[in-house]
Design an enzyme around this catalytic site. Sequence first.
Site, PDB file in Angstrom:
ATOM      1  N   ASN A  61     -60.584  -3.671 -12.703  1.00 18.30           N
ATOM      2  CA  ASN A  61     -59.838  -2.413 -12.547  1.00 18.30           C
ATOM      3  C   ASN A  61     -60.440  -1.330 -13.420  1.00 18.30           C
ATOM      4  O   ASN A  61     -60.851  -1.566 -14.557  1.00 18.30           O
ATOM      5  CB  ASN A  61     -58.340  -2.609 -12.816  1.00 18.30           C
ATOM      6  CG  ASN A  61     -58.028  -3.178 -14.178  1.00 18.30           C
ATOM      7  OD1 ASN A  61     -58.763  -3.999 -14.705  1.00 18.30           O
ATOM      8  ND2 ASN A  61     -56.930  -2.754 -14.759  1.00 18.30           N
ATOM      9  N   GLU A  63     -59.499   2.431 -14.674  1.00 21.99           N
ATOM     10  CA  GLU A  63     -58.404   3.400 -14.752  1.00 21.99           C
ATOM     11  C   GLU A  63     -58.927   4.820 -14.991  1.00 21.99           C
ATOM     12  O   GLU A  63     -60.113   5.032 -15.267  1.00 21.99           O
ATOM     13  CB  GLU A  63     -57.439   2.978 -15.859  1.00 21.99           C
ATOM     14  CG  GLU A  63     -56.782   1.637 -15.524  1.00 21.99           C
ATOM     15  CD  GLU A  63     -55.691   1.223 -16.484  1.00 21.99           C
ATOM     16  OE1 GLU A  63     -55.559   1.822 -17.577  1.00 21.99           O
ATOM     17  OE2 GLU A  63     -54.954   0.282 -16.129  1.00 21.99           O
ATOM     18  N   CYS A  72     -58.101  -0.662  -8.326  1.00 23.51           N
ATOM     19  CA  CYS A  72     -57.800  -2.065  -8.662  1.00 23.51           C
ATOM     20  C   CYS A  72     -59.071  -2.918  -8.595  1.00 23.51           C
ATOM     21  O   CYS A  72     -60.024  -2.602  -7.873  1.00 23.51           O
ATOM     22  CB  CYS A  72     -56.801  -2.651  -7.682  1.00 23.51           C
ATOM     23  SG  CYS A  72     -55.141  -1.999  -7.847  1.00 23.51           S
ATOM     24  N   GLU A  74     -59.474  -5.820  -7.188  1.00 18.50           N
ATOM     25  CA  GLU A  74     -59.714  -6.441  -5.871  1.00 18.50           C
ATOM     26  C   GLU A  74     -60.477  -5.493  -4.953  1.00 18.50           C
ATOM     27  O   GLU A  74     -61.438  -5.878  -4.282  1.00 18.50           O
ATOM     28  CB  GLU A  74     -58.381  -6.805  -5.199  1.00 18.50           C
ATOM     29  CG  GLU A  74     -57.577  -7.841  -5.935  1.00 18.50           C
ATOM     30  CD  GLU A  74     -56.610  -7.248  -6.953  1.00 18.50           C
ATOM     31  OE1 GLU A  74     -56.941  -6.208  -7.582  1.00 18.50           O
ATOM     32  OE2 GLU A  74     -55.534  -7.817  -7.124  1.00 18.50           O
ATOM     33  N   CYS A 111     -51.717  -6.048  -5.503  1.00 18.67           N
ATOM     34  CA  CYS A 111     -50.737  -5.001  -5.169  1.00 18.67           C
ATOM     35  C   CYS A 111     -50.749  -4.773  -3.650  1.00 18.67           C
ATOM     36  O   CYS A 111     -51.639  -5.265  -2.933  1.00 18.67           O
ATOM     37  CB  CYS A 111     -51.069  -3.707  -5.916  1.00 18.67           C
ATOM     38  SG  CYS A 111     -52.432  -2.785  -5.203  1.00 18.67           S
ATOM     39  N   CYS A 114     -53.992  -3.340  -2.144  1.00 22.52           N
ATOM     40  CA  CYS A 114     -55.086  -4.324  -2.082  1.00 22.52           C
ATOM     41  C   CYS A 114     -54.827  -5.354  -0.991  1.00 22.52           C
ATOM     42  O   CYS A 114     -55.759  -5.815  -0.328  1.00 22.52           O
ATOM     43  CB  CYS A 114     -55.276  -4.994  -3.437  1.00 22.52           C
ATOM     44  SG  CYS A 114     -56.019  -3.865  -4.636  1.00 22.52           S
TER      45      CYS A 114
HETATM   46  N1  THU Z   1     -54.225  -3.821 -11.021  1.00 22.79           N
HETATM   47  C1  THU Z   1     -55.260  -4.430 -10.396  1.00 22.79           C
HETATM   48  O1  THU Z   1     -56.432  -4.220 -10.725  1.00 22.79           O
HETATM   49  N2  THU Z   1     -54.971  -5.268  -9.372  1.00 22.79           N
HETATM   50  C2  THU Z   1     -53.706  -5.550  -8.942  1.00 22.79           C
HETATM   51  O2  THU Z   1     -53.540  -6.246  -7.953  1.00 22.79           O
HETATM   52  C3  THU Z   1     -52.549  -5.043  -9.680  1.00 22.79           C
HETATM   53  C4  THU Z   1     -52.838  -3.981 -10.653  1.00 22.79           C
HETATM   54  C5  THU Z   1     -54.530  -2.904 -12.145  1.00 22.79           C
HETATM   55  C6  THU Z   1     -54.290  -1.462 -11.845  1.00 22.79           C
HETATM   56  C7  THU Z   1     -54.034  -0.907 -13.229  1.00 22.79           C
HETATM   57  O3  THU Z   1     -55.282  -0.577 -13.823  1.00 22.79           O
HETATM   58  C8  THU Z   1     -53.437  -2.062 -13.999  1.00 22.79           C
HETATM   59  O4  THU Z   1     -53.710  -3.237 -13.238  1.00 22.79           O
HETATM   60  C9  THU Z   1     -51.951  -1.958 -14.206  1.00 22.79           C
HETATM   61  O5  THU Z   1     -51.286  -1.732 -13.019  1.00 22.79           O
END
Ligand code: THU
Length: 159
Positions: A61, A63, A72, A74, A111, A114
């Site tokens: 991930n 940000e 994300c 994935e 999520c 994804c």
């Molecule tokens: N996140 C992911 O990378 N994958 C997911 O399936 C759920 C959330 C990340 C996004 C964000 O940077 C952090 O987790 C918190 O939500």
Amino acid sequence: MKPVTLTSNFVVYQEDELSAEDREIIAHARKASESSYAPYSAFHVGAALRLSDGTIVAGSNQENASYGITQCAERNALHHAACYYQTQAPTALAIAAETGGQFLDQPIPPCGACRQAILETEHRYGQKIRILLYGAKGTWVCEGIENLLPLQFVGDCLL
Ligand code: THU
């Protein structure tokens, strides 16, 4: 009126019950979480995809101070594979999340966005993806995104 029941099937594995192939892709997902850029959530997610020729592609991930454009793990892995290995169908996807210096005991599922992207990839290549949700106290495994996204919006819905 007609009730409809939708079922999801998972198998939960302990570390020593996993195949060498599954262990390998989980190790890549765990490793990928180290490249996460998560200064806002401190939630480090790693994802690893196995492709049909055996190649493993990872993502983490990333940000942004403009939170909404965060990507994300994935989808970063899926899009990396689509860019560099367009002809290779993804066959398995492992996800691992670490925070506070420890991998979570219970796995995190992808999520909603994804899940939709995984669904599109399955349709694009006509092949289900084995999904491995790593948790320190057990890895949840299912065969195909239908187990996480049972009612599916796909291209055919647009016809
Ligand atoms: N996140 C992911 O990378 N994958 C997911 O399936 C759920 C959330 C990340 C996004 C964000 O940077 C952090 O987790 C918190 O939500």
